[in-house]
Scaffold this active site. Structure first.
Site, mmCIF file in Angstrom:
data_model
loop_
_atom_site.group_PDB
_atom_site.id
_atom_site.type_symbol
_atom_site.label_atom_id
_atom_site.label_comp_id
_atom_site.label_asym_id
_atom_site.label_seq_id
_atom_site.Cartn_x
_atom_site.Cartn_y
_atom_site.Cartn_z
ATOM 1 N N SER A 53 8.762 -9.608 56.497
ATOM 2 C CA SER A 53 7.713 -9.036 56.614
ATOM 3 C C SER A 53 7.799 -9.315 58.293
ATOM 4 O O SER A 53 9.129 -8.836 58.815
ATOM 5 C CB SER A 53 6.420 -9.561 56.453
ATOM 6 O OG SER A 53 5.687 -8.674 56.949
ATOM 7 N N LYS A 76 5.472 -2.810 55.823
ATOM 8 C CA LYS A 76 5.324 -4.443 55.984
ATOM 9 C C LYS A 76 3.899 -4.529 56.571
ATOM 10 O O LYS A 76 3.780 -5.615 55.008
ATOM 11 C CB LYS A 76 5.591 -4.067 57.598
ATOM 12 C CG LYS A 76 7.223 -4.176 57.596
ATOM 13 C CD LYS A 76 8.938 -4.880 56.927
ATOM 14 C CE LYS A 76 9.893 -4.561 57.372
ATOM 15 N NZ LYS A 76 10.821 -5.835 55.635
ATOM 16 N N TYR A 87 7.270 2.379 59.923
ATOM 17 C CA TYR A 87 7.560 0.365 60.144
ATOM 18 C C TYR A 87 6.345 -0.436 59.836
ATOM 19 O O TYR A 87 6.233 -1.048 58.515
ATOM 20 C CB TYR A 87 8.539 -0.014 60.863
ATOM 21 C CG TYR A 87 9.198 -1.205 61.256
ATOM 22 C CD1 TYR A 87 9.955 -1.545 59.613
ATOM 23 C CD2 TYR A 87 8.134 -2.067 62.107
ATOM 24 C CE1 TYR A 87 10.541 -2.597 60.044
ATOM 25 C CE2 TYR A 87 8.887 -3.998 62.101
ATOM 26 C CZ TYR A 87 10.518 -3.608 60.363
ATOM 27 O OH TYR A 87 10.848 -4.893 60.324
#
Length: 229
Positions: free
Chosen positions: A125, A143, A139
Site C-alpha cells: 500500500s 491504494k 494512485y
C-alpha cells in the site's frame, strides 16, 4: 522450505524482496511480464501480464493451486502510479487503468489464494491511501481501495493474516518521475518527496521482512505504515 509468492518481481521492491527471500533460503515464485536476471534453483518464474484482468484466473489458477499449493507469504506488489494530474483533468478511463492493476488484479489473485493454504498476504500500500494529495487521484483511490479490499477478505480468509503495508518512499523510476519531472509549485507533494528521506529498494525490503516478524501484533485486515511503528 517455505514458499513465497511475489507479483511484480522484475524490478523495484518486488525484485529486492525476491533477492532477499532467496538469500534467506526460501523458495520464491515470481510473477511479472519480464523475467528478472536471477539464476537460482529456488526461483520459479511465471511470465504473465497482470494487466490482463480477464485472463488472470485462467492463466494463473493452475500455477498457484497446483504448482505452489501452499504459501507462507504472498506479496501483492505489482502496481502502477498513473499520471500525476489534477483530478478535474483526469479522465475516468485513466483512473480505471490504475484501478485495474492496483485493485482488481489483486481481487482476482485473492480469489485464487482463498482456495489454498496461505499463512500471510501482504498488499503493498502507500501513505497516499490515507492522505489525499493534489495530483495523486488515481494512485490514492487505488491504494485506499486496496486497503479496504484486504480488510474485507480478512473477514472471510480466517486462517490467513492479511495486511496492507506502506513501505515508505523508495527510490524507483516511479518516484524519480515525481521528484524530477513534476512541477513542485503546482503539485507540492513532489517537493515533499524531493526534500524528504528516500530509501533504496533493498532497504525497504529488509524493513518489510523485519515488520513481518511482528505480524501477530496487528489485526488481520489492518493498514500499517512502517514509518509509524
Amino acid at each position: 522450505m517455505k514458499n513465497i509468492l511475489i507479483t511484480g518481481c522484475s524490478s523495484g521492491l518486488g525484485l529486492a524482496l525476491t533477492n532477499l527471500y532467496l538469500e534467506k533460503g526460501f523458495k520464491v515464485y515470481g510473477i511479472s511480464r519480464t523475467k528478472p536476471n536471477i539464476e537460482n534453483k529456488n526461483f520459479i518464474f511465471k511470465e504473465f501480464d497482470l494487466s490482463k484482468l480477464n485472463e488472470i484466473k485462467l492463466g494463473l489458477k493452475d500455477f498457484i493451486k497446483n504448482d505452489i499449493k501452499s504459501i507462507d507469504t504472498v506479496f501483492l506488489n505489482a502496481g502502477m502510479l498513473g499520471e500525476i494530474k489534477e483530478v478535474t483533468k483526469l479522465a475516468t478511463q485513466e483512473i480505471k487503468e490504475v484501478l485495474d492493476l492496483n485493485l482488481f488484479t489483486n481481487k482476482e489473485l485473492l480469489d485464487i489464494l482463498a482456495s489454498i493454504k496461505v499463512s500471510t498476504i501482504i498488499g503493498i500500500s502507500s501513505g497516499a491511501a490515507i492522505k489525499g494529495s493534489k495530483g495523486w487521484a488515481s494512485y490514492s483511490l487505488s491504494k485506499a481501495s486496496l486497503n479496504m479490499l484486504l480488510n474485507l477478505y480478512a473477514k472471510e480468509m480466517l486462517d490467513t493474516k492479511l495486511l496492507a503495508i506502506a513501505p515508505g518512499v523508495i527510490e524507483t523510476p516511479m518516484t524519480d518521475y515525481i521528484r524530477f519531472d513534476i512541477d513542485d509549485e503546482i503539485f507540492t507533494s513532489a517537493k515533499t518527496l524531493k526534500n524528504g528521506p528516500i530509501q533504496k529498494s533493498f532497504e525497504a525490503a529488509n524493513k518489510l521482512f523485519e515488520t513481518l516478524k511482528r505480524k501477530d501484533e496487528f489485526e488481520s485486515g489492518s493498514f500499517i505504515d512502517v514509518r509509524k511503528i
